[in-house]
Write a protein that holds these residues in place. Structure first.
Motif, PDB file in Angstrom:
ATOM      1  N   UNK A   1       0.826  -1.205   0.000  1.00  0.00           N
ATOM      2  CA  UNK A   1       0.000   0.000   0.000  1.00  0.00           C
ATOM      3  C   UNK A   1       0.859   1.253   0.000  1.00  0.00           C
ATOM      4  N   UNK A   2       1.980   1.214   0.746  1.00  0.00           N
ATOM      5  CA  UNK A   2       2.884   2.362   0.796  1.00  0.00           C
ATOM      6  C   UNK A   2       3.518   2.618  -0.570  1.00  0.00           C
ATOM      7  N   UNK A   3       3.766   1.553  -1.310  1.00  0.00           N
ATOM      8  CA  UNK A   3       4.312   1.694  -2.669  1.00  0.00           C
ATOM      9  C   UNK A   3       3.256   2.267  -3.605  1.00  0.00           C
ATOM     10  N   UNK A   4       2.027   1.782  -3.460  1.00  0.00           N
ATOM     11  CA  UNK A   4       0.934   2.195  -4.343  1.00  0.00           C
ATOM     12  C   UNK A   4       0.484   3.621  -4.063  1.00  0.00           C
ATOM     13  N   UNK A   5       0.434   3.987  -2.783  1.00  0.00           N
ATOM     14  CA  UNK A   5      -0.026   5.328  -2.395  1.00  0.00           C
ATOM     15  C   UNK A   5       1.145   6.067  -1.752  1.00  0.00           C
ATOM     16  N   UNK A   6       1.955   6.668  -2.592  1.00  0.00           N
ATOM     17  CA  UNK A   6       3.213   7.271  -2.142  1.00  0.00           C
ATOM     18  C   UNK A   6       3.011   8.427  -1.169  1.00  0.00           C
ATOM     19  N   UNK A   7       1.866   9.078  -1.249  1.00  0.00           N
ATOM     20  CA  UNK A   7       1.609  10.232  -0.379  1.00  0.00           C
ATOM     21  C   UNK A   7       1.040   9.833   0.977  1.00  0.00           C
ATOM     22  N   UNK A   8       0.780   8.569   1.166  1.00  0.00           N
ATOM     23  CA  UNK A   8       0.201   8.110   2.434  1.00  0.00           C
ATOM     24  C   UNK A   8       1.225   8.193   3.559  1.00  0.00           C
ATOM     25  N   UNK A   9       0.724   8.435   4.756  1.00  0.00           N
ATOM     26  CA  UNK A   9       1.570   8.504   5.957  1.00  0.00           C
ATOM     27  C   UNK A   9       1.263   7.300   6.824  1.00  0.00           C
ATOM     28  N   UNK A  10       2.094   6.276   6.728  1.00  0.00           N
ATOM     29  CA  UNK A  10       1.835   5.010   7.403  1.00  0.00           C
ATOM     30  C   UNK A  10       3.006   4.647   8.310  1.00  0.00           C
ATOM     31  N   UNK A  11       2.684   4.350   9.563  1.00  0.00           N
ATOM     32  CA  UNK A  11       3.705   3.997  10.546  1.00  0.00           C
ATOM     33  C   UNK A  11       3.331   2.683  11.215  1.00  0.00           C
ATOM     34  N   UNK A  12       4.338   2.020  11.745  1.00  0.00           N
ATOM     35  CA  UNK A  12       4.118   0.781  12.468  1.00  0.00           C
ATOM     36  C   UNK A  12       4.695   0.929  13.872  1.00  0.00           C
ATOM     37  N   UNK A  13       3.980   0.394  14.849  1.00  0.00           N
ATOM     38  CA  UNK A  13       4.496   0.382  16.218  1.00  0.00           C
ATOM     39  C   UNK A  13       5.644  -0.612  16.264  1.00  0.00           C
ATOM     40  N   UNK A  14       6.815  -0.172  16.695  1.00  0.00           N
ATOM     41  CA  UNK A  14       7.995  -1.033  16.683  1.00  0.00           C
ATOM     42  C   UNK A  14       7.869  -2.151  17.718  1.00  0.00           C
ATOM     43  N   UNK A  15       8.653  -3.181  17.534  1.00  0.00           N
ATOM     44  CA  UNK A  15       8.642  -4.313  18.456  1.00  0.00           C
ATOM     45  C   UNK A  15       9.006  -3.870  19.867  1.00  0.00           C
ATOM     46  N   UNK A  16       9.977  -2.963  19.966  1.00  0.00           N
ATOM     47  CA  UNK A  16      10.383  -2.481  21.295  1.00  0.00           C
ATOM     48  C   UNK A  16       9.262  -1.688  21.955  1.00  0.00           C
ATOM     49  N   UNK A  17       8.466  -0.977  21.154  1.00  0.00           N
ATOM     50  CA  UNK A  17       7.350  -0.217  21.716  1.00  0.00           C
ATOM     51  C   UNK A  17       6.244  -1.149  22.186  1.00  0.00           C
ATOM     52  N   UNK A  18       6.014  -2.219  21.442  1.00  0.00           N
ATOM     53  CA  UNK A  18       5.035  -3.233  21.865  1.00  0.00           C
ATOM     54  C   UNK A  18       5.436  -3.789  23.232  1.00  0.00           C
ATOM     55  N   UNK A  19       6.716  -4.111  23.387  1.00  0.00           N
ATOM     56  CA  UNK A  19       7.209  -4.637  24.660  1.00  0.00           C
ATOM     57  C   UNK A  19       7.062  -3.600  25.772  1.00  0.00           C
ATOM     58  N   UNK A  20       7.289  -2.343  25.418  1.00  0.00           N
ATOM     59  CA  UNK A  20       7.126  -1.264  26.404  1.00  0.00           C
ATOM     60  C   UNK A  20       5.671  -1.205  26.884  1.00  0.00           C
ATOM     61  N   UNK A  21       4.722  -1.296  25.954  1.00  0.00           N
ATOM     62  CA  UNK A  21       3.309  -1.256  26.327  1.00  0.00           C
ATOM     63  C   UNK A  21       2.939  -2.455  27.204  1.00  0.00           C
ATOM     64  N   UNK A  22       3.522  -3.613  26.905  1.00  0.00           N
ATOM     65  CA  UNK A  22       3.317  -4.783  27.770  1.00  0.00           C
ATOM     66  C   UNK A  22       3.813  -4.514  29.187  1.00  0.00           C
ATOM     67  N   UNK A  23       4.974  -3.866  29.286  1.00  0.00           N
ATOM     68  CA  UNK A  23       5.544  -3.573  30.606  1.00  0.00           C
ATOM     69  C   UNK A  23       4.692  -2.552  31.358  1.00  0.00           C
ATOM     70  N   UNK A  24       4.100  -1.600  30.625  1.00  0.00           N
ATOM     71  CA  UNK A  24       3.209  -0.621  31.258  1.00  0.00           C
ATOM     72  C   UNK A  24       1.999  -1.334  31.844  1.00  0.00           C
ATOM     73  N   UNK A  25       1.410  -2.250  31.070  1.00  0.00           N
ATOM     74  CA  UNK A  25       0.250  -3.004  31.552  1.00  0.00           C
ATOM     75  C   UNK A  25       0.610  -3.797  32.811  1.00  0.00           C
ATOM     76  N   UNK A  26       1.778  -4.435  32.800  1.00  0.00           N
ATOM     77  CA  UNK A  26       2.183  -5.235  33.949  1.00  0.00           C
ATOM     78  C   UNK A  26       2.464  -4.358  35.162  1.00  0.00           C
ATOM     79  N   UNK A  27       3.082  -3.202  34.944  1.00  0.00           N
ATOM     80  CA  UNK A  27       3.363  -2.297  36.055  1.00  0.00           C
ATOM     81  C   UNK A  27       2.077  -1.771  36.687  1.00  0.00           C
ATOM     82  N   UNK A  28       1.066  -1.553  35.855  1.00  0.00           N
ATOM     83  CA  UNK A  28      -0.191  -0.989  36.366  1.00  0.00           C
ATOM     84  C   UNK A  28      -1.070  -2.043  37.037  1.00  0.00           C
TER      85      UNK A  28
END
Length: 287
Positions: free
Chosen positions: A158-185
């Motif tokens: 999709x990023x190749x097809x729609x060059x003007x699109x703004x697409x981001x992915x949550x990184x693996x390290x950020x996923x792990x960070x969110x898991x740690x936030x859930x566990x801390x809370x």
């Protein structure tokens, strides 16, 4: 020149040099806001050229619009559209619901499971709504970038097809960070309890990182479904013939595998609201 005068001259030159470099550093900070907010480095742009670029956005006031049936009849559309940044989730539509949910969308946070729903209407999401920034999240098996990530491969096309699109992915390290936030809370390991974080959880984390002030629309608190007089609304405002919101919440809260802990997450948001500038509308939360 006397030694005393020479010392004063050297001191003055040193002071001017330090002031010059201080101004340079301040100017660099102003030109590079992403460098000030290192937490946004957890969101990496999907680029056909594999160039690493991180999300760089800041909003003074954000509206986080829930997909809940609570939004039906809310009449909050104009208020939402007047907000600096409007954040929606997954494929929640605006067309036909503008009076209640507004029509502007600055950002969408999208689960890997909802990507096929966006692909079904890709012309709208990635061409007509080219000004919208998309943030996708999902487990490593679907989002890996070595050619084996099924969902990431779809997004890359999709990023190749729609060059003007703004697409981001949550990184693996950020996923792990969110898991740690859930566990801390909660004191509970998400994976060991068989739970998945919801799109709402990732949205709230992102909103706190990029927004000075947050107004959340259509999100119920953790005690709502246990009150005798609670309203029976659909889980999604755009799927009115599906299960009710509270039935869905209770099911996910108690299921042993693969559920979202919606009610637990709402208790976490209530705590965050006492620490950050967050308010809830439709319904209003009593914190």
């Amino acid at each position: 020149m006397r030694p005393r005068h020479m010392l004063r001259l050297c001191f003055s030159m040193l002071t001017l040099t330090l002031l010059f470099w201080l101004r340079v550093l301040i100017a660099q900070d102003r030109l590079s806001p992403a460098a000030q907010n290192s937490s946004l480095r957890g969101y990496s742009r999907i680029s056909p050229h594999r160039k690493t670029t991180f999300l760089d956005v800041h909003c003074s006031h954000c509206a986080v619009v829930s997909s809940s049936g609570q939004m039906l009849g809310a009449g909050a559309g104009d208020e939402i559209d007047r907000t600096g940044c409007v954040i929606r989730m997954n494929n929640a539509p605006t067309r036909g619901y503008e009076k209640d949910v507004g029509k502007r969308t600055t950002m969408r946070v999208v689960s890997h499971t909802s990507v096929p729903l966006l692909v079904e209407n890709e012309q709208y999401y990635f061409k007509q709504s080219a000004n919208t920034t998309y943030v996708f999240w999902g487990p490593k098996r679907n989002m890996r970038q070595d050619g084996e990530g099924i969902i990431f491969n779809v997004l890359l096309k999709l990023a190749v097809k729609y060059r003007k699109s703004n697409m981001y992915v949550v990184t693996e390290s950020k996923i792990k960070y969110c898991d740690s936030v859930f566990q801390n809370e909660t004191g509970k390991n998400r994976m060991k309890t068989g739970a998945f974080l919801s799109t709402g959880f990732f949205t709230m984390i992102l909103a706190m990182e990029m927004c000075d002030r947050i107004t959340v629309y259509g999100m119920i608190d953790d005690k709502y479904c246990s009150r005798a007089n609670h309203s029976d609304v659909p889980y999604h405002y755009y799927e009115q013939k599906r299960l009710s919101e509270c039935r869905m919440y209770k099911y996910h809260e108690s299921t042993q595998r693969g559920g979202h802990r919606f009610i637990t997450e709402k208790a976490i948001y209530a705590k965050w609201a006492t620490q950050h500038n967050i308010q809830f509308k439709h319904p209003t939360w009593k914190l």
